[in-house]
Design an enzyme around this catalytic site. Structure first.
Site, PDB file in Angstrom:
ATOM      1  N   THR A 241      13.611  36.658  26.560  1.00 51.71           N
ATOM      2  CA  THR A 241      14.118  36.990  27.893  1.00 51.71           C
ATOM      3  C   THR A 241      15.628  36.829  28.021  1.00 51.71           C
ATOM      4  O   THR A 241      16.264  36.050  27.292  1.00 51.71           O
ATOM      5  CB  THR A 241      13.417  36.132  28.958  1.00 51.71           C
ATOM      6  OG1 THR A 241      13.706  36.653  30.262  1.00 51.71           O
ATOM      7  CG2 THR A 241      13.860  34.684  28.878  1.00 51.71           C
ATOM      8  N   GLN A 263      15.342  31.113  33.353  1.00 54.46           N
ATOM      9  CA  GLN A 263      15.040  31.982  32.214  1.00 54.46           C
ATOM     10  C   GLN A 263      15.209  31.240  30.893  1.00 54.46           C
ATOM     11  O   GLN A 263      14.528  31.535  29.916  1.00 54.46           O
ATOM     12  CB  GLN A 263      15.925  33.224  32.259  1.00 54.46           C
ATOM     13  CG  GLN A 263      15.699  34.085  33.495  1.00 54.46           C
ATOM     14  CD  GLN A 263      14.227  34.440  33.694  1.00 54.46           C
ATOM     15  OE1 GLN A 263      13.617  35.101  32.865  1.00 54.46           O
ATOM     16  NE2 GLN A 263      13.649  33.981  34.800  1.00 54.46           N
ATOM     17  N   HIS A 266      12.099  29.644  29.060  1.00 57.14           N
ATOM     18  CA  HIS A 266      11.129  30.440  28.316  1.00 57.14           C
ATOM     19  C   HIS A 266      11.138  30.103  26.827  1.00 57.14           C
ATOM     20  O   HIS A 266      10.093  29.986  26.197  1.00 57.14           O
ATOM     21  CB  HIS A 266      11.435  31.934  28.467  1.00 57.14           C
ATOM     22  CG  HIS A 266      10.832  32.555  29.679  1.00 57.14           C
ATOM     23  ND1 HIS A 266       9.503  32.860  29.781  1.00 57.14           N
ATOM     24  CD2 HIS A 266      11.395  32.949  30.855  1.00 57.14           C
ATOM     25  CE1 HIS A 266       9.262  33.411  30.958  1.00 57.14           C
ATOM     26  NE2 HIS A 266      10.386  33.471  31.623  1.00 57.14           N
ATOM     27  N   GLU A 332      18.201  42.483  30.559  1.00 57.34           N
ATOM     28  CA  GLU A 332      16.815  42.621  31.029  1.00 57.34           C
ATOM     29  C   GLU A 332      16.770  42.385  32.544  1.00 57.34           C
ATOM     30  O   GLU A 332      16.229  43.189  33.299  1.00 57.34           O
ATOM     31  CB  GLU A 332      15.940  41.609  30.302  1.00 57.34           C
ATOM     32  CG  GLU A 332      14.490  41.611  30.754  1.00 57.34           C
ATOM     33  CD  GLU A 332      13.699  40.455  30.174  1.00 57.34           C
ATOM     34  OE1 GLU A 332      12.459  40.530  30.202  1.00 57.34           O
ATOM     35  OE2 GLU A 332      14.310  39.476  29.689  1.00 57.34           O
ATOM     36  N   HIS A 333      17.316  41.253  32.976  1.00 58.66           N
ATOM     37  CA  HIS A 333      17.385  40.915  34.394  1.00 58.66           C
ATOM     38  C   HIS A 333      18.857  40.811  34.799  1.00 58.66           C
ATOM     39  O   HIS A 333      19.614  40.073  34.164  1.00 58.66           O
ATOM     40  CB  HIS A 333      16.735  39.559  34.683  1.00 58.66           C
ATOM     41  CG  HIS A 333      15.337  39.416  34.174  1.00 58.66           C
ATOM     42  ND1 HIS A 333      15.030  38.731  33.013  1.00 58.66           N
ATOM     43  CD2 HIS A 333      14.161  39.874  34.663  1.00 58.66           C
ATOM     44  CE1 HIS A 333      13.719  38.757  32.819  1.00 58.66           C
ATOM     45  NE2 HIS A 333      13.176  39.455  33.803  1.00 58.66           N
ATOM     46  N   ASP A 366       9.508  37.991  38.591  1.00 58.17           N
ATOM     47  CA  ASP A 366       8.535  37.561  37.595  1.00 58.17           C
ATOM     48  C   ASP A 366       7.128  37.493  38.181  1.00 58.17           C
ATOM     49  O   ASP A 366       6.146  37.665  37.452  1.00 58.17           O
ATOM     50  CB  ASP A 366       8.911  36.180  37.054  1.00 58.17           C
ATOM     51  CG  ASP A 366      10.041  36.242  36.045  1.00 58.17           C
ATOM     52  OD1 ASP A 366      10.296  37.320  35.500  1.00 58.17           O
ATOM     53  OD2 ASP A 366      10.672  35.190  35.817  1.00 58.17           O
ATOM     54  N   GLU A 420      16.638  85.454  17.320  1.00 53.38           N
ATOM     55  CA  GLU A 420      16.232  84.281  16.529  1.00 53.38           C
ATOM     56  C   GLU A 420      15.526  84.671  15.234  1.00 53.38           C
ATOM     57  O   GLU A 420      15.123  83.797  14.464  1.00 53.38           O
ATOM     58  CB  GLU A 420      15.333  83.373  17.373  1.00 53.38           C
ATOM     59  CG  GLU A 420      16.073  82.756  18.555  1.00 53.38           C
ATOM     60  CD  GLU A 420      15.277  81.667  19.255  1.00 53.38           C
ATOM     61  OE1 GLU A 420      14.078  81.526  18.965  1.00 53.38           O
ATOM     62  OE2 GLU A 420      15.868  80.943  20.078  1.00 53.38           O
ATOM     63  N   HIS A 425       7.040  86.808  17.628  1.00 52.58           N
ATOM     64  CA  HIS A 425       7.009  86.238  18.970  1.00 52.58           C
ATOM     65  C   HIS A 425       7.034  87.353  20.011  1.00 52.58           C
ATOM     66  O   HIS A 425       6.270  87.349  20.979  1.00 52.58           O
ATOM     67  CB  HIS A 425       8.211  85.304  19.185  1.00 52.58           C
ATOM     68  CG  HIS A 425       8.055  83.956  18.569  1.00 52.58           C
ATOM     69  ND1 HIS A 425       7.862  83.771  17.228  1.00 52.58           N
ATOM     70  CD2 HIS A 425       8.070  82.713  19.130  1.00 52.58           C
ATOM     71  CE1 HIS A 425       7.769  82.468  16.966  1.00 52.58           C
ATOM     72  NE2 HIS A 425       7.892  81.805  18.111  1.00 52.58           N
TER      73      HIS A 425
END
Length: 441
Positions: A241, A263, A266, A332-333, A366, A420, A425
């Protein structure tokens, strides 16, 4: 405790900022080489390899790899009422917010008989991973399962490490969450082996392969996701985290310090970063961090995380530079605790989730904000999104043209096909307009 990086008075390019922002000394590439044999073993030997890995990494032998469905439902009897109520509230809020992530079908018309419909199709089966190392994460079970259910995924499987303390079973809190949201397929499998089992399937325990694997985990789980990516889809390589707080002199030092610590608890490799244009605030936050860290339950873990190379206080000249630093970091945060957080929002792009104001801590996200907490880490927020209903959806176009509508684009289509060098096609369209006397329909 936290080191200081002073960027004041320096004009730095984006490339220089990318080099200067603090990062954990974790190399997923090295972890990939360690987990690849584990993934290959599960692919080749299935249940036998999973049992060997449970013995070697979890210290568990002879346990049931699949949790009986009745045991999942019965687990709620051991859940304290206040926790069950809180988990149900989390699921309820997340379900509402996740439903808002599902786009409405759209129809585009280019005239009569020329229609493209845009629809969003869920994948058929998902493997959800819930870590079980330093803590149990029933909230992560809900974040994954509810998002998949909101997308309309019909088949969900959940894996979480076998717990020696619980007789080789999944942590009870994980089972509580599974029961609350109706997940009935649960496996006591952890780490890289769980990711491999989802990707390849394990017939002997009734585990069919999935289409997408999601959920947070340590660097080895992230590495295993990298190994199987392509065989299955993944949400992201969600690792340890991170929190980055942009704060000015108006921020409450105690709030900032508490959030950095929240945090850091963790993992010893968790990253906590403060970016501020106020040296005075930085000093006051430092004092608060020392005071609060000493008395928190996981004090030693917090101290290691905050003192590691991945954590720092970054001093800048102004908030505009703070925003540039944050975007280079891609946290992340991201918290914004300034006099006017909304004013800074327009300058911020790269973050898993953004928390505005002094009363919007990451802890809220969270658990009970209604947002999802499974978010990209390691700077991948610069190009990746967090988990949501959209993770399990595939945009799919349905095209429907009638004969007259096809006729209108016949000649332009022939021109492009000719340019092309792909004449067949064009011939596939021309065939629709050849006369029946020429033997075509």
């Amino acid at each position: 405790m936290m080191r200081t990086i002073d960027l004041r008075g320096r004009e730095l390019s984006r490339a220089e900022l990318l080099q200067l922002v603090p990062r954990a000394a974790v190399d997923t590439g090295i972890a990939v080489e360690r987990v690849r044999p584990l993934v290959d073993a599960v692919r080749d030997r299935g249940e036998a390899a999973l049992r060997e890995q449970a013995r070697d990494f979890d210290g568990v032998e002879g346990h049931a790899l699949r949790v009986p469905e009745a045991e999942i439902a019965a687990s709620l009897a051991s859940c304290p009422p206040e926790i069950e109520q809180a988990l149900r509230l989390l699921a309820e809020r997340l379900r509402v917010a996740s439903a808002a992530q599902v786009p409405e079908p759209r129809t585009t018309r280019f005239g009569d008989g020329a229609v493209i419909r845009q629809r969003w199709q869920p994948v058929s089966r998902v493997g959800l991973y819930a870590p079980g190392g330093k803590a149990a994460y029933p909230s992560s079970v809900l974040m994954n399962a509810v998002s998949a259910q909101a997308a309309g995924v019909p088949s969900l499987a959940l894996a979480s490490p076998a717990q020696r303390e619980h007789g080789g079973g999944v942590h009870p809190a994980v089972l509580w969450a599974a029961a609350i949201v109706g997940v009935t397929e649960v496996y006591a499998i952890g780490g890289a082996g769980a990711i491999a089992a989802f990707a390849h399937g394990v017939p002997s325990i009734g585990l069919d392969p999935v289409d997408v694997v999601t959920g947070p985990g340590n660097v080895f789980v992230a590495a295993a996701k990298r190994v199987v990516n392509g065989l299955v889809g993944i949400d992201s390589e969600a690792g340890t985290t991170e929190i980055l707080v942009i704060a000015d002199s108006t921020a409450e030092p105690g709030f900032v310090a508490a959030d950095l610590i929240s945090q850091a608890e963790h993992d010893e490799a968790a990253a906590s970063v403060l970016v501020t244009d106020s040296p005075e605030l930085a000093e006051r936050v430092g004092a608060e961090v020392e005071r609060r860290a000493a008395r928190t339950r996981h004090a030693e873990r917090v101290r290691q995380a905050l003192g590691g190379p991945q954590s720092a206080v970054i001093l800048v000249d102004d908030l505009a530079t703070a925003a540039r630093v944050s975007d280079a970091y891609g946290p992340e945060h991201l918290e914004v605790q300034t006099a006017d957080p909304e004013a800074l929002l327009g300058s911020l792009s790269n973050a898993g989730a953004i928390f505005l104001g002094g009363h919007t801590p990451v802890s809220l996200g969270d658990y009970l904000a209604g947002s999802n907490h499974v978010l990209p880490t390691g700077g991948t927020a610069r190009f990746a999104a967090g988990l949501g209903a959209h993770t399990f959806l595939r945009p799919q176009q349905v095209i429907s043209y009638e004969r007259d509508a096809l006729s209108e684009v016949h000649e332009p289509l022939l021109a492009i096909a000719g340019a092309e060098g792909l004449p067949a096609h064009g011939e596939a369209v021309t065939a629709r307009f050849e006369s029946e006397t020429e033997g075509t329909v």
